[in-house]
Design a protein around this motif. Structure first.
Motif, PDB file in Angstrom:
ATOM      1  N   LEU A 148       6.821  13.073 -21.168  1.00 33.28           N
ATOM      2  CA  LEU A 148       6.877  11.788 -20.455  1.00 33.28           C
ATOM      3  C   LEU A 148       6.531  10.640 -21.397  1.00 33.28           C
ATOM      4  CD1 LEU A 148       3.734  11.453 -18.096  1.00 33.28           C
ATOM      5  CD2 LEU A 148       3.826  12.924 -20.053  1.00 33.28           C
ATOM      6  N   PRO A 149       7.100   9.443 -21.110  1.00 35.39           N
ATOM      7  CA  PRO A 149       6.654   8.279 -21.885  1.00 35.39           C
ATOM      8  C   PRO A 149       5.245   7.927 -21.440  1.00 35.39           C
ATOM      9  CG  PRO A 149       8.245   7.610 -20.203  1.00 35.39           C
ATOM     10  CD  PRO A 149       8.095   9.091 -20.078  1.00 35.39           C
ATOM     11  N   MET A 150       4.357   7.583 -22.380  1.00 34.76           N
ATOM     12  CA  MET A 150       2.965   7.309 -22.001  1.00 34.76           C
ATOM     13  C   MET A 150       2.498   5.950 -22.504  1.00 34.76           C
ATOM     14  SD  MET A 150       0.983  10.954 -22.290  1.00 34.76           S
ATOM     15  CE  MET A 150      -0.446  10.331 -21.396  1.00 34.76           C
ATOM     16  N   PRO A 151       2.492   4.943 -21.625  1.00 37.19           N
ATOM     17  CA  PRO A 151       1.917   3.657 -22.033  1.00 37.19           C
ATOM     18  C   PRO A 151       0.478   3.865 -22.483  1.00 37.19           C
ATOM     19  CG  PRO A 151       2.962   3.508 -19.857  1.00 37.19           C
ATOM     20  CD  PRO A 151       2.962   4.953 -20.235  1.00 37.19           C
ATOM     21  N   ASP A 152       0.061   3.161 -23.501  1.00 34.24           N
ATOM     22  CA  ASP A 152      -1.275   3.280 -24.105  1.00 34.24           C
ATOM     23  C   ASP A 152      -1.490   4.582 -24.872  1.00 34.24           C
ATOM     24  OD1 ASP A 152      -1.930   0.758 -23.390  1.00 34.24           O
ATOM     25  OD2 ASP A 152      -3.240   1.294 -21.734  1.00 34.24           O
ATOM     26  N   LEU A 153      -0.411   5.331 -25.039  1.00 35.14           N
ATOM     27  CA  LEU A 153      -0.430   6.493 -25.951  1.00 35.14           C
ATOM     28  C   LEU A 153       1.030   6.665 -26.412  1.00 35.14           C
ATOM     29  CD1 LEU A 153      -2.524   8.552 -27.027  1.00 35.14           C
ATOM     30  CD2 LEU A 153      -1.881  10.087 -25.175  1.00 35.14           C
ATOM     31  N   ALA A 154       1.703   5.506 -26.549  1.00 36.49           N
ATOM     32  CA  ALA A 154       3.171   5.487 -26.662  1.00 36.49           C
ATOM     33  C   ALA A 154       3.676   6.205 -27.907  1.00 36.49           C
ATOM     34  CB  ALA A 154       3.669   4.042 -26.649  1.00 36.49           C
ATOM     35  N   VAL A 155       3.088   5.911 -29.052  1.00 37.42           N
ATOM     36  CA  VAL A 155       3.586   6.496 -30.303  1.00 37.42           C
ATOM     37  C   VAL A 155       3.309   7.996 -30.312  1.00 37.42           C
ATOM     38  CG1 VAL A 155       3.264   6.520 -32.821  1.00 37.42           C
ATOM     39  CG2 VAL A 155       3.405   4.350 -31.590  1.00 37.42           C
ATOM     40  N   TYR A 156       2.124   8.360 -29.843  1.00 39.35           N
ATOM     41  CA  TYR A 156       1.762   9.787 -29.817  1.00 39.35           C
ATOM     42  C   TYR A 156       2.737  10.567 -28.929  1.00 39.35           C
ATOM     43  CZ  TYR A 156      -0.813  14.091 -28.946  1.00 39.35           C
ATOM     44  OH  TYR A 156      -1.161  15.423 -28.838  1.00 39.35           O
ATOM     45  N   ALA A 157       2.960  10.084 -27.692  1.00 42.31           N
ATOM     46  CA  ALA A 157       3.832  10.815 -26.763  1.00 42.31           C
ATOM     47  C   ALA A 157       5.249  10.916 -27.341  1.00 42.31           C
ATOM     48  CB  ALA A 157       3.852  10.133 -25.397  1.00 42.31           C
ATOM     49  N   ALA A 158       5.727   9.805 -27.940  1.00 46.54           N
ATOM     50  CA  ALA A 158       7.070   9.824 -28.533  1.00 46.54           C
ATOM     51  C   ALA A 158       7.120  10.796 -29.705  1.00 46.54           C
ATOM     52  CB  ALA A 158       7.461   8.419 -28.980  1.00 46.54           C
ATOM     53  N   SER A 159       6.048  10.843 -30.492  1.00 48.47           N
ATOM     54  CA  SER A 159       6.045  11.759 -31.651  1.00 48.47           C
ATOM     55  C   SER A 159       6.075  13.210 -31.179  1.00 48.47           C
ATOM     56  CB  SER A 159       4.826  11.497 -32.551  1.00 48.47           C
ATOM     57  OG  SER A 159       3.629  11.999 -31.983  1.00 48.47           O
ATOM     58  N   LYS A 160       5.418  13.489 -30.057  1.00 50.12           N
ATOM     59  CA  LYS A 160       5.403  14.868 -29.561  1.00 50.12           C
ATOM     60  C   LYS A 160       6.739  15.218 -28.879  1.00 50.12           C
ATOM     61  CE  LYS A 160       1.368  16.147 -31.071  1.00 50.12           C
ATOM     62  NZ  LYS A 160       1.199  17.215 -32.058  1.00 50.12           N
ATOM     63  N   SER A 161       7.451  14.214 -28.334  1.00 45.98           N
ATOM     64  CA  SER A 161       8.818  14.480 -27.833  1.00 45.98           C
ATOM     65  C   SER A 161       9.674  14.977 -28.988  1.00 45.98           C
ATOM     66  CB  SER A 161       9.480  13.216 -27.291  1.00 45.98           C
ATOM     67  OG  SER A 161       8.803  12.761 -26.191  1.00 45.98           O
ATOM     68  N   TYR A 162       9.493  14.346 -30.143  1.00 49.51           N
ATOM     69  CA  TYR A 162      10.208  14.776 -31.346  1.00 49.51           C
ATOM     70  C   TYR A 162       9.869  16.228 -31.653  1.00 49.51           C
ATOM     71  CZ  TYR A 162      11.406  15.325 -36.266  1.00 49.51           C
ATOM     72  OH  TYR A 162      11.910  15.813 -37.448  1.00 49.51           O
ATOM     73  N   VAL A 163       8.578  16.558 -31.626  1.00 47.87           N
ATOM     74  CA  VAL A 163       8.149  17.920 -32.003  1.00 47.87           C
ATOM     75  C   VAL A 163       8.785  18.959 -31.068  1.00 47.87           C
ATOM     76  CG1 VAL A 163       6.167  19.490 -32.222  1.00 47.87           C
ATOM     77  CG2 VAL A 163       5.968  17.131 -33.030  1.00 47.87           C
ATOM     78  N   THR A 164       8.786  18.686 -29.770  1.00 52.51           N
ATOM     79  CA  THR A 164       9.355  19.650 -28.822  1.00 52.51           C
ATOM     80  C   THR A 164      10.864  19.781 -29.051  1.00 52.51           C
ATOM     81  OG1 THR A 164       7.657  19.143 -27.191  1.00 52.51           O
ATOM     82  CG2 THR A 164       9.626  20.228 -26.370  1.00 52.51           C
ATOM     83  N   SER A 165      11.545  18.651 -29.179  1.00 58.06           N
ATOM     84  CA  SER A 165      13.000  18.679 -29.367  1.00 58.06           C
ATOM     85  C   SER A 165      13.378  19.391 -30.672  1.00 58.06           C
ATOM     86  CB  SER A 165      13.528  17.240 -29.360  1.00 58.06           C
ATOM     87  OG  SER A 165      14.866  17.200 -29.771  1.00 58.06           O
ATOM     88  N   PHE A 166      12.690  19.034 -31.739  1.00 53.49           N
ATOM     89  CA  PHE A 166      12.942  19.627 -33.055  1.00 53.49           C
ATOM     90  C   PHE A 166      12.714  21.141 -33.003  1.00 53.49           C
ATOM     91  CE2 PHE A 166      10.907  20.615 -37.284  1.00 53.49           C
ATOM     92  CZ  PHE A 166      12.051  20.500 -38.058  1.00 53.49           C
ATOM     93  N   SER A 167      11.628  21.541 -32.345  1.00 55.20           N
ATOM     94  CA  SER A 167      11.278  22.977 -32.291  1.00 55.20           C
ATOM     95  C   SER A 167      12.329  23.757 -31.510  1.00 55.20           C
ATOM     96  CB  SER A 167       9.917  23.168 -31.610  1.00 55.20           C
ATOM     97  OG  SER A 167       8.944  22.392 -32.235  1.00 55.20           O
ATOM     98  N   GLU A 168      12.759  23.191 -30.367  1.00 56.78           N
ATOM     99  CA  GLU A 168      13.738  23.913 -29.548  1.00 56.78           C
ATOM    100  C   GLU A 168      15.074  24.047 -30.292  1.00 56.78           C
ATOM    101  OE1 GLU A 168      12.786  23.875 -24.988  1.00 56.78           O
ATOM    102  OE2 GLU A 168      13.128  21.817 -25.630  1.00 56.78           O
ATOM    103  N   ALA A 169      15.430  23.021 -31.069  1.00 60.97           N
ATOM    104  CA  ALA A 169      16.665  23.097 -31.859  1.00 60.97           C
ATOM    105  C   ALA A 169      16.538  24.171 -32.946  1.00 60.97           C
ATOM    106  CB  ALA A 169      16.981  21.741 -32.485  1.00 60.97           C
ATOM    107  N   LEU A 170      15.379  24.166 -33.644  1.00 57.07           N
ATOM    108  CA  LEU A 170      15.184  25.158 -34.713  1.00 57.07           C
ATOM    109  C   LEU A 170      15.111  26.581 -34.159  1.00 57.07           C
ATOM    110  CD1 LEU A 170      12.728  23.811 -37.440  1.00 57.07           C
ATOM    111  CD2 LEU A 170      15.207  23.653 -37.307  1.00 57.07           C
ATOM    112  N   ALA A 171      14.597  26.719 -32.929  1.00 59.99           N
ATOM    113  CA  ALA A 171      14.491  28.061 -32.330  1.00 59.99           C
ATOM    114  C   ALA A 171      15.882  28.693 -32.255  1.00 59.99           C
ATOM    115  CB  ALA A 171      13.864  27.970 -30.942  1.00 59.99           C
ATOM    116  N   VAL A 172      16.879  27.867 -31.942  1.00 63.11           N
ATOM    117  CA  VAL A 172      18.260  28.375 -31.856  1.00 63.11           C
ATOM    118  C   VAL A 172      18.835  28.551 -33.268  1.00 63.11           C
ATOM    119  CG1 VAL A 172      20.586  27.824 -31.053  1.00 63.11           C
ATOM    120  CG2 VAL A 172      18.609  27.304 -29.597  1.00 63.11           C
ATOM    121  N   GLU A 173      18.646  27.505 -34.096  1.00 59.07           N
ATOM    122  CA  GLU A 173      19.259  27.499 -35.424  1.00 59.07           C
ATOM    123  C   GLU A 173      18.752  28.643 -36.311  1.00 59.07           C
ATOM    124  OE1 GLU A 173      19.371  23.396 -36.910  1.00 59.07           O
ATOM    125  OE2 GLU A 173      19.296  24.216 -38.929  1.00 59.07           O
TER     126      GLU A 173
END
Ligand SMILES: NC(=O)c1ccc[n+]([C@@H]2O[C@H](COP(=O)([O-])OP(=O)(O)OC[C@H]3O[C@@H](n4cnc5c(N)ncnc54)[C@H](OP(=O)(O)O)[C@@H]3O)[C@@H](O)[C@H]2O)c1
Length: 267
Positions: A148-173
């Motif tokens: 989820l987007p998190m006001p007052d923790l915006a950069v952190y939440a966005a950075s972890k969206s990256y981590v989840t997306s990147f990991s799920e892509a690598l899991a397949v690749e």
């Protein structure tokens, strides 16, 4: 889908192993692993974890490096070569948050968050991929905040969206290369995270309700290691966190933003 990674006799690199979840990964892997390389900036804290685990059979190395820098990341790769460690498990755990508004955030802390949460995880994985034995495992520590987007923790939440997306892509690749990739998304967990994320001026948002989701680091780590062994690409440890993640991912974004405006006292 990957068959999963067996932890017995593994050679693991654990980032952020001087406290919290990283130290707990070391504790739970020490009885199973042949070697562990503990990475963080604080040499004394790493040595304390090493001392605590001295009775285990695993050979334990402490690698002091600042992963928020290119030099620090290179130092980890050089350390493995110099000590003849051929890892087959990489746990990208080091991470950092920042409680408070984006506008008032410090440039330096924001840059460090991006370097540590995104660049270090990506570039260390890239550098170690050709060196990983087979079968291999990669376990990335993301967060419930990635859903989820998190006001007052915006950069952190966005950075972890990256981590989840990147990991799920690598899991397949990487599955055809006999590399299991899993991603663990903990909810609030009692570690040093909150202390580091809090700003010196004490600014913070209302975080009530989080205690409903809190589970101890030992349970988060045990669930993460089980996911890696079973070849699960993404896991949300704890019943409350698991339900919350489904709710957040299915919720219409307009409703999500309305709820967050209410939480911030705007609606
Ligand atoms: N605790 C939570 O509520 C929670 C929830 C969801 C996700 N997570 C994630 O869990 C992971 C572990 O955090 P934690 O909760 O265990 O917090 P923690 O106790 O603060 O641990 C963070 C670790 O990262 C290391 N670290 C910080 N900056 C570093 C740098 N520049 N270079 C190398 N290492 C660095 C720290 O060691 P040094 O200070 O010695 O460098 C420490 O070992 C993070 O990715 C965090 O985002 C935590």
């Amino acid at each position: 889908m990957s068959k999963g990674f067996a932890l017995g006799q593994c050679h693991a690199v654990i980032t952020g192993a001087s406290s919290g979840l990283g130290a707990e990964f070391a504790r739970q892997l020490a009885p199973l692993a042949d070697s562990l390389v503990l990475v963080a900036r604080r040499a004394d804290a790493l040595e304390a974890v090493k001392r605590e685990l001295s009775a285990s059979c695993a050979k334990i190395f402490c690698c002091v490096a600042d992963l928020a820098t290119d030099e620090g990341r290179k130092e980890v790769v050089a350390f493995l070569e110099e000590n003849g460690v051929l890892p087959n498990l990489l746990i990208n755990n080091a991470g950092l948050g920042d409680y408070g508004s984006f506008a008032s955030s410090s440039t330096e802390k924001t840059r460090t968050q991006l370097e540590l949460n995104i660049t270090a995880l990506t570039m260390l994985t890239h550098a170690l991929l050709p060196k990983l034995g087979r079968p291999a495992g990669i376990l990335n520590v993301s967060s419930l905040a990635s859903t989820l987007p998190m006001p007052d923790l915006a950069v952190y939440a966005a950075s972890k969206s990256y981590v989840t997306s990147f990991s799920e892509a690598l899991a397949v690749e990487l599955a055809p290369q006999n590399i299991t990739v899993s991603c663990v998304c903990p909810g609030p967990t009692p570690t040093n995270f909150g202390k580091t994320a809090k700003r010196e001026d004490g600014t913070d948002t209302n975080r009530e309700g989080q205690s409903l989701l809190r589970i101890p680091p030992s349970q988060v780590v045990a669930r993460a290691l089980t996911a890696l062994q079973q070849g699960d690409a993404c896991v949300f440890p704890g019943l409350g966190v698991s339900i919350a993640s489904r709710l957040f991912r299915l919720m219409p974004r307009g409703l999500m933003r309305w709820l967050q405006r209410r939480r911030q006292g705007q609606a």
